[in-house]
Design a protein around this motif. Structure first.
Motif, PDB file in Angstrom:
ATOM      1  N   ALA A 104     -44.894  90.860  44.905  1.00  0.00           N
ATOM      2  CA  ALA A 104     -46.086  91.686  45.088  1.00  0.00           C
ATOM      3  C   ALA A 104     -46.256  92.096  46.539  1.00  0.00           C
ATOM      4  O   ALA A 104     -46.214  91.250  47.440  1.00  0.00           O
ATOM      5  CB  ALA A 104     -47.326  90.938  44.610  1.00  0.00           C
ATOM      6  N   ALA A 105     -46.457  93.420  46.743  1.00  0.00           N
ATOM      7  CA  ALA A 105     -46.844  93.953  48.049  1.00  0.00           C
ATOM      8  C   ALA A 105     -48.350  94.157  48.000  1.00  0.00           C
ATOM      9  O   ALA A 105     -48.845  95.107  47.390  1.00  0.00           O
ATOM     10  CB  ALA A 105     -46.127  95.264  48.322  1.00  0.00           C
ATOM     11  N   GLY A 141     -49.278  98.625  50.932  1.00  0.00           N
ATOM     12  CA  GLY A 141     -48.140  97.928  50.349  1.00  0.00           C
ATOM     13  C   GLY A 141     -47.312  98.816  49.437  1.00  0.00           C
ATOM     14  O   GLY A 141     -47.784  99.254  48.387  1.00  0.00           O
ATOM     15  N   PHE A 142     -46.048  99.091  49.824  1.00  0.00           N
ATOM     16  CA  PHE A 142     -45.124  99.887  49.033  1.00  0.00           C
ATOM     17  C   PHE A 142     -43.946  99.006  48.622  1.00  0.00           C
ATOM     18  O   PHE A 142     -43.445  98.199  49.415  1.00  0.00           O
ATOM     19  CB  PHE A 142     -44.581 101.066  49.847  1.00  0.00           C
ATOM     20  N   GLY A 143     -43.458  99.178  47.402  1.00  0.00           N
ATOM     21  CA  GLY A 143     -42.233  98.512  46.973  1.00  0.00           C
ATOM     22  C   GLY A 143     -42.437  97.069  46.576  1.00  0.00           C
ATOM     23  O   GLY A 143     -42.324  96.168  47.411  1.00  0.00           O
ATOM     24  N   GLY A 144     -42.741  96.852  45.281  1.00  0.00           N
ATOM     25  CA  GLY A 144     -42.972  95.487  44.818  1.00  0.00           C
ATOM     26  C   GLY A 144     -41.752  94.598  44.930  1.00  0.00           C
ATOM     27  O   GLY A 144     -41.888  93.383  45.121  1.00  0.00           O
ATOM     28  N   VAL A 145     -40.546  95.145  44.834  1.00  0.00           N
ATOM     29  CA  VAL A 145     -39.315  94.393  45.050  1.00  0.00           C
ATOM     30  C   VAL A 145     -38.599  94.877  46.302  1.00  0.00           C
ATOM     31  O   VAL A 145     -38.299  94.107  47.205  1.00  0.00           O
ATOM     32  CB  VAL A 145     -38.370  94.512  43.831  1.00  0.00           C
ATOM     33  N   GLY A 178     -40.842  90.011  52.089  1.00  0.00           N
ATOM     34  CA  GLY A 178     -41.275  88.650  51.819  1.00  0.00           C
ATOM     35  C   GLY A 178     -40.137  87.655  51.794  1.00  0.00           C
ATOM     36  O   GLY A 178     -40.278  86.531  52.296  1.00  0.00           O
ATOM     37  N   ALA A 179     -38.977  88.029  51.253  1.00  0.00           N
ATOM     38  CA  ALA A 179     -37.816  87.134  51.221  1.00  0.00           C
ATOM     39  C   ALA A 179     -36.756  87.555  52.222  1.00  0.00           C
ATOM     40  O   ALA A 179     -36.214  86.726  52.952  1.00  0.00           O
ATOM     41  CB  ALA A 179     -37.214  87.100  49.809  1.00  0.00           C
ATOM     42  N   LEU A 180     -36.439  88.855  52.297  1.00  0.00           N
ATOM     43  CA  LEU A 180     -35.331  89.347  53.106  1.00  0.00           C
ATOM     44  C   LEU A 180     -35.754  90.611  53.840  1.00  0.00           C
ATOM     45  O   LEU A 180     -36.263  91.542  53.223  1.00  0.00           O
ATOM     46  CB  LEU A 180     -34.127  89.657  52.216  1.00  0.00           C
ATOM     47  N   ALA A 181     -35.539  90.621  55.179  1.00  0.00           N
ATOM     48  CA  ALA A 181     -35.780  91.824  55.972  1.00  0.00           C
ATOM     49  C   ALA A 181     -34.531  92.133  56.780  1.00  0.00           C
ATOM     50  O   ALA A 181     -33.977  91.247  57.431  1.00  0.00           O
ATOM     51  CB  ALA A 181     -36.978  91.639  56.887  1.00  0.00           C
ATOM     52  N   VAL A 182     -34.083  93.388  56.715  1.00  0.00           N
ATOM     53  CA  VAL A 182     -32.917  93.837  57.465  1.00  0.00           C
ATOM     54  C   VAL A 182     -33.381  94.956  58.388  1.00  0.00           C
ATOM     55  O   VAL A 182     -33.907  95.977  57.922  1.00  0.00           O
ATOM     56  CB  VAL A 182     -31.805  94.334  56.532  1.00  0.00           C
ATOM     57  N   GLY A 183     -33.203  94.757  59.727  1.00  0.00           N
ATOM     58  CA  GLY A 183     -33.649  95.760  60.678  1.00  0.00           C
ATOM     59  C   GLY A 183     -32.534  96.171  61.615  1.00  0.00           C
ATOM     60  O   GLY A 183     -31.482  95.533  61.699  1.00  0.00           O
ATOM     61  N   GLY A 184     -32.748  97.258  62.325  1.00  0.00           N
ATOM     62  CA  GLY A 184     -31.813  97.696  63.331  1.00  0.00           C
ATOM     63  C   GLY A 184     -30.575  98.366  62.809  1.00  0.00           C
ATOM     64  O   GLY A 184     -29.627  98.591  63.547  1.00  0.00           O
ATOM     65  N   GLN A 229     -48.154  90.489  52.956  1.00  0.00           N
ATOM     66  CA  GLN A 229     -49.595  90.566  53.039  1.00  0.00           C
ATOM     67  C   GLN A 229     -50.077  91.952  53.439  1.00  0.00           C
ATOM     68  O   GLN A 229     -51.063  92.458  52.920  1.00  0.00           O
ATOM     69  CB  GLN A 229     -50.121  89.527  54.032  1.00  0.00           C
ATOM     70  N   TYR A 230     -49.393  92.563  54.405  1.00  0.00           N
ATOM     71  CA  TYR A 230     -49.863  93.839  54.931  1.00  0.00           C
ATOM     72  C   TYR A 230     -48.842  94.959  54.822  1.00  0.00           C
ATOM     73  O   TYR A 230     -49.209  96.134  54.825  1.00  0.00           O
ATOM     74  CB  TYR A 230     -50.270  93.690  56.404  1.00  0.00           C
ATOM     75  N   GLY A 231     -47.570  94.645  54.731  1.00  0.00           N
ATOM     76  CA  GLY A 231     -46.540  95.651  54.799  1.00  0.00           C
ATOM     77  C   GLY A 231     -45.914  95.970  53.465  1.00  0.00           C
ATOM     78  O   GLY A 231     -46.566  95.929  52.410  1.00  0.00           O
ATOM     79  N   SER A 232     -44.599  96.260  53.480  1.00  0.00           N
ATOM     80  CA  SER A 232     -43.895  96.774  52.309  1.00  0.00           C
ATOM     81  C   SER A 232     -42.650  95.944  52.016  1.00  0.00           C
ATOM     82  O   SER A 232     -42.136  95.230  52.872  1.00  0.00           O
ATOM     83  CB  SER A 232     -43.500  98.234  52.539  1.00  0.00           C
ATOM     84  N   GLY A 233     -42.151  96.098  50.780  1.00  0.00           N
ATOM     85  CA  GLY A 233     -40.956  95.367  50.359  1.00  0.00           C
ATOM     86  C   GLY A 233     -41.268  93.912  50.106  1.00  0.00           C
ATOM     87  O   GLY A 233     -40.910  93.033  50.900  1.00  0.00           O
ATOM     88  N   ALA A 234     -41.936  93.617  48.983  1.00  0.00           N
ATOM     89  CA  ALA A 234     -42.389  92.255  48.717  1.00  0.00           C
ATOM     90  C   ALA A 234     -41.243  91.260  48.671  1.00  0.00           C
ATOM     91  O   ALA A 234     -41.394  90.107  49.082  1.00  0.00           O
ATOM     92  CB  ALA A 234     -43.169  92.211  47.408  1.00  0.00           C
TER      93      ALA A 234
END
Length: 887
Positions: free
Chosen positions: A126-127, A132-136, A72-78, A98-103
């Motif tokens: 909230a996930a 939804g896995f991982g509220g934070v 929701g705030a930060l996504a790190v990929g690759g 809304q649908y995934g993980s790591g709120a």
């Protein structure tokens, strides 16, 4: 705000979405707020992984961002995220996916570390999706460490699936909270790990300096598999959990059936050191330790099906559970399951010390109110004032349950206690170790030991045997010393209430109660064994140096204090015992009862039943080769005194008296001791030795009960010896006011100033029904004012300063009646100055004479004068021989 490593991507502009497609070495946000952004993944920050460091400092905030997919705030990929750091009250708050993980944060690879300092926090994230896995935080790879300092907090976050705050899809190295930091009030709707979920293993969870993991919840929707209200290691191990410095894992809940209101580990927990905790582990746990006033309290598992471990559940092995320095586990609950506080498949070692306490935990509808070992609870030790009190189980084991053997149960030091625990629907008010669980050595207890003033008091078994301890097989040793007590325990089920304090199905090797104030007192059973019931052989019972068994009661059976008997239960019953056990041959046995140096078997009762103090029987009858037998009874009062001022002697201080005193068999036989078969020898020695004021109370004079006011022997009594000033006095029975031997009595010696005095039989044998000596002022309502036997009395010897005087029978044999032969009567030689001048005098038989038998051989030393006072009616029955009336 500044960004280091490549171009500036961040500005101080509030609400601006921030992203990069190039790998960065460092992203630094200082005094920045990025909020209310929306996107697919990483609504505020979307970064490519690498050796990347992301820092929020100086009250920076990523808030109210919304991502449709992940982060929701930060996504790190690759690639990995090297470090995520929050300083100076910076926050991640109210972000959602809304649908995934790591709120708040989604890491598509490994995470090196997440650090929080200076009151930083993650709140209300909230996930929300069904997956939804991982509220934070959600990390796809391994997480090396998460550390929180200085009052930092992760609170009020949620996920629909698992990991209300933190989710690791692989393994985690360590989660450490310092300085009153907390992970509190997080939740998951349908899955596990209300605060923390690790798909594989978590190496270290540590809380220190008043930190907490409290009020987290798993499976708030009541889903079937919710486990670990606080933390869950789903498929691996939770290796080490440590709480100290007043830290806590408390008020967590697993509302599904997975278990571990606080902690769940699928595999093992290597070390759990707790100042509070809630854990589920499906593997194993090496060690759980609570220290420094830490707590694991008020956690719960509330699923409608069978749950496990109100606070901690380990599907595999828990090597040790350690609580010390005032740490505690209080108020944990499992509904419809086992282990109110702790559940594990096997538990090797439980050690509570230095004021630690485990109290008020409950297994509602299950076993093990505090601790449950499904296949093993090996060794339990309470020292230094540690307490396991007021726990309750709906089934068995109010405090502790072991589905295998219990190696040792040791309580030592003043204040250490296992008391007021309750088993509402099964055996073992405090501890249950049943047989028949599938473990080969199940039901065996190696030792129960209490020392230094420890207590095991007031436990209750409402649904089975063993008010304090139930062993479905054998107990190797019971030791109560140093002023310790096992008192006030009860087993009051009307059908299964055997052993008010202790129950062993097939044998007890030894029972030792020694030292002033050491006691097995005031216990009560509805059936046999007011204090102790053993369905097989009992080795040596020793009461010494002030140790006591007093005021125990068998309210509906035999053995007011101890009952050694053939087993009552067979395989297939609720209380199954091993079919190969020796006791199942039908033989009960007591190898020896020794009471010395102020020891007392006193004021115990069987009502109604046989053996007010001790009963030994198999139900096979006195003539059967399987009849219960007792090898010896020894009362050694060499260092004690005498009770009651018997025979003109001054009464000693009651605490110095050694013996069997004031025990009662109501509507039964053997006020003090009842032996179905043979008793080889009964020896009393020393001025403090006493067999006094016991009673066998008959229904009526026409029945077969009320025999042996102090001792009943259904077979052969080899010998009775009273020496060195011992006293057999004031006992009452229908036949054998003091001692009754149904078949024969080999010999009686009364020597060294000992007395058999003031015993009363309403029928035959005022003192001994079969034999006695140094006998005075005894009374029989029928035959044998002092001694009566239906067989042969081989030897009756009266020692120096003794005599057979002032006895009375309403029938034959004012002093002695032997229906067959009185083989040898030895009366004493002259005594010292002042000794009685008569050895056989003033005995009265209303019809007959002083001595009655077919043949009587007497050895009378010449210096004595004999006087007998008889009604001159000599009955010529089988050519009896009577001592002449008069000198």
């Amino acid at each position: 705000m500044r960004s280091c490593g490549h171009t500036d991507l961040l500005s101080r502009t509030k609400g601006l979405p921030l992203s990069s497609v190039a790998p960065l070495l460092q992203v630094w946000l200082e005094g920045v707020t990025a909020d209310a952004n929306a996107g697919g993944s990483g609504a505020a920050l979307a970064l490519l992984g690498g050796s990347l460091r992301v820092v929020l400092a100086n009250r920076s905030s990523l808030a109210q961002n919304r991502a449709a997919a992940h982060g929701g705030a930060l996504a790190v990929g690759g690639g990995p995220l090297g470090s995520l750091e929050l300083y100076d009250s910076s926050t991640l708050e109210y972000n959602t996916v809304q649908y995934g993980s790591g709120a708040a944060v989604h890491c598509g690879g490994d995470l090196g570390q997440m650090l929080m300092y200076g009151g930083s926090g993650a709140y209300g994230n909230a996930a929300k999706g069904s997956n939804g896995f991982g509220g934070v935080l959600y990390a796809t790879g391994n997480v090396t460490r998460i550390q929180m300092y200085n009052g930092s907090s992760i609170s009020g976050n949620s996920a629909v699936r698992s990991g209300g705050a933190l989710y690791g899809a692989s393994s985690m190295g360590e989660i450490v909270l310092y300085g009153a930091s907390g992970i509190n009030g997080n939740s998951v709707g349908t899955g596990s790990g209300g605060a923390i979920h690790v798909a594989q293993s978590l190496a270290l969870l540590r809380l220190t300096d008043g930190s907490s993991i409290d009020n987290n919840a798993a499976a708030t929707s009541g889903a079937a598999n919710g486990a670990g209200g606080a933390a869950c290691a789903a498929a691996g191990s939770l290796l080490t959990v440590t709480l100290d410095g007043g830290s806590s894992i408390s008020r967590n809940a697993a509302k599904g059936t997975g278990g571990g209101g606080a902690l769940f580990s699928h595999d093992r927990i290597a070390a759990l050191t707790l100042a509070g905790g809630a854990v589920y582990c499906t593997g194993g746990v090496v060690s759980i330790t609570l220290s420094g006033g830490s707590s694991v309290s008020n956690n719960s598992v509330t699923g409608l099906q069978r749950g496990r471990g109100g606070a901690i559940a380990v599907d595999n092995r828990l090597s040790q559970l350690l609580l010390t320095d005032g740490s505690y586990m209080v108020g944990n609950v499992v509904n419809n399951g086992n282990g109110g506080a702790v559940f594990a498949a096997t538990i090797k070692y439980v050690d509570l010390s230095s004021g630690a306490y485990v109290i008020n935990n409950q297994a509602v509808g299950g076993d093990g109110g505090a601790v449950y070992g499904a296949y093993l609870l090996s060794d339990v030790r309470l020292t230094g004032g540690a307490v396991v009190d007021d726990n309750a189980a709906g089934g068995s084991g109010g405090a502790l349950y072991s589905g295998g053997p219990l190696g040792s149960l040791v309580l030592s030091d003043e204040g250490s206690s296992m008391s007021r625990n309750t088993a509402a629907g099964g055996p073992g008010g405090a501890v249950a170790v049943p047989y028949g669980t599938g473990v080969e050595t199940a039901g065996r207890v190696s030792i129960l030991s209490l020392s230094g003033g420890a207590a095991m008091n007031d436990n209750e078994a409402h649904g089975g045997p063993g008010g304090a301890l139930f062993a479905g097989a054998a107990i190797d040793a019971v030791l109560i010393e140093g002023g310790s007590s096992v008192t006030g325990n009860t087993a009051l089920d009307p059908e299964l209430g055997y052993g008010g304090a202790l129950y062993a199905a097939v044998g007890i090797s030894s029972i030792t109660i020694t030292g002033s104030g050491s006691s097995l007192d005031g216990n009560r059973s509805a059936k046999e064994g007011g204090a102790v019931f053993c369905g097989g052989p009992v080795g040596l019972v020793l009461l010494s140096d002030g140790g006591s068994m007093r005021r125990n009661a068998a309210a509906g059976g035999n053995g007011g204090a101890i009952c050694a008997a053939a087993p009552y239960f067979t395989n297939g019953s609720a209380l199954a015992v091993p079919s190969t056990a020796p006791a199942l041959s039908g033989m009960g046995e007591l190898n020896g009862l020794t009471i010395r140096s102020g020891g007392r078997l006193e004021a115990n009762s069987a009502d109604p039943g046989h053996g007010g103090g001790v009963a030994c029987f198999s139900g096979s009858g006195s003539s059967s080769p399987n009849a219960c037998r007792v090898a010896s009874v020894l009362i050694d009062g060499s260092s004690g005194g005498r009770v009651g001022g018997v025979g003109g002697q001054a009464a000693a201080t009651p605490s110095m008296t050694t013996g069997i005193l004031n025990c009662t068999a109501r509507l039964g036989n053997g006020g003090g001791i009842w032996v179905e078969g043979n008793l080889t020898a009964m020896v009393m020695t020393g001025r403090g030795a006493s067999l006094s004021h016991n009673a066998a109370v008959p229904v009526s004079n026409s029945g077969s009960n009320g025999q042996g006011g102090a001792v009943f022997v259904g077979g052969v009594l080899g010998s009775v010896t009273a020496d060195g000033g011992a006293a057999i006095s004031g006992n009452r029975g229908k036949s054998g006011g003091a001692v009754y031997a149904a078949r024969s009595l080999g010999a009686v010696w009364v020597l060294g100033g000992s007395v058999v005095d003031g015993n009363v039989a309403s029928s035959s044998g005022g003192a001994l029904y079969t034999a006695a000596a140094a006998l005075s002022r005894n009374y029989a309502g029928y035959r044998g004012g002092a001694v009566a036997t239906n067989g042969t009395l081989g030897l009756l010897e009266v020692g120096p300063s003794g005599g057979v005087n002032d006895n009375r029978a309403r029938g034959d044999g004012g002093a002695v009646f032997a229906a067959v032969n009185l083989t040898t009567l030895i009366l004493p030689p002259p005594g010292p100055s002042g000794a009685p001048s008569t050895a056989l005098a003033w005995n009265l038989a209303d019809r007959g004479c002083a001595l009655f038998g077919r043949t009587v051989r007497t050895t009378v030393y010449a210096h004595y004068v004999l006087y007998t006072c008889c009604v001159l009616l000599l009955l010529l029955w089988a050519a009896p021989t009577c001592m002449p009336c008069g000198p």
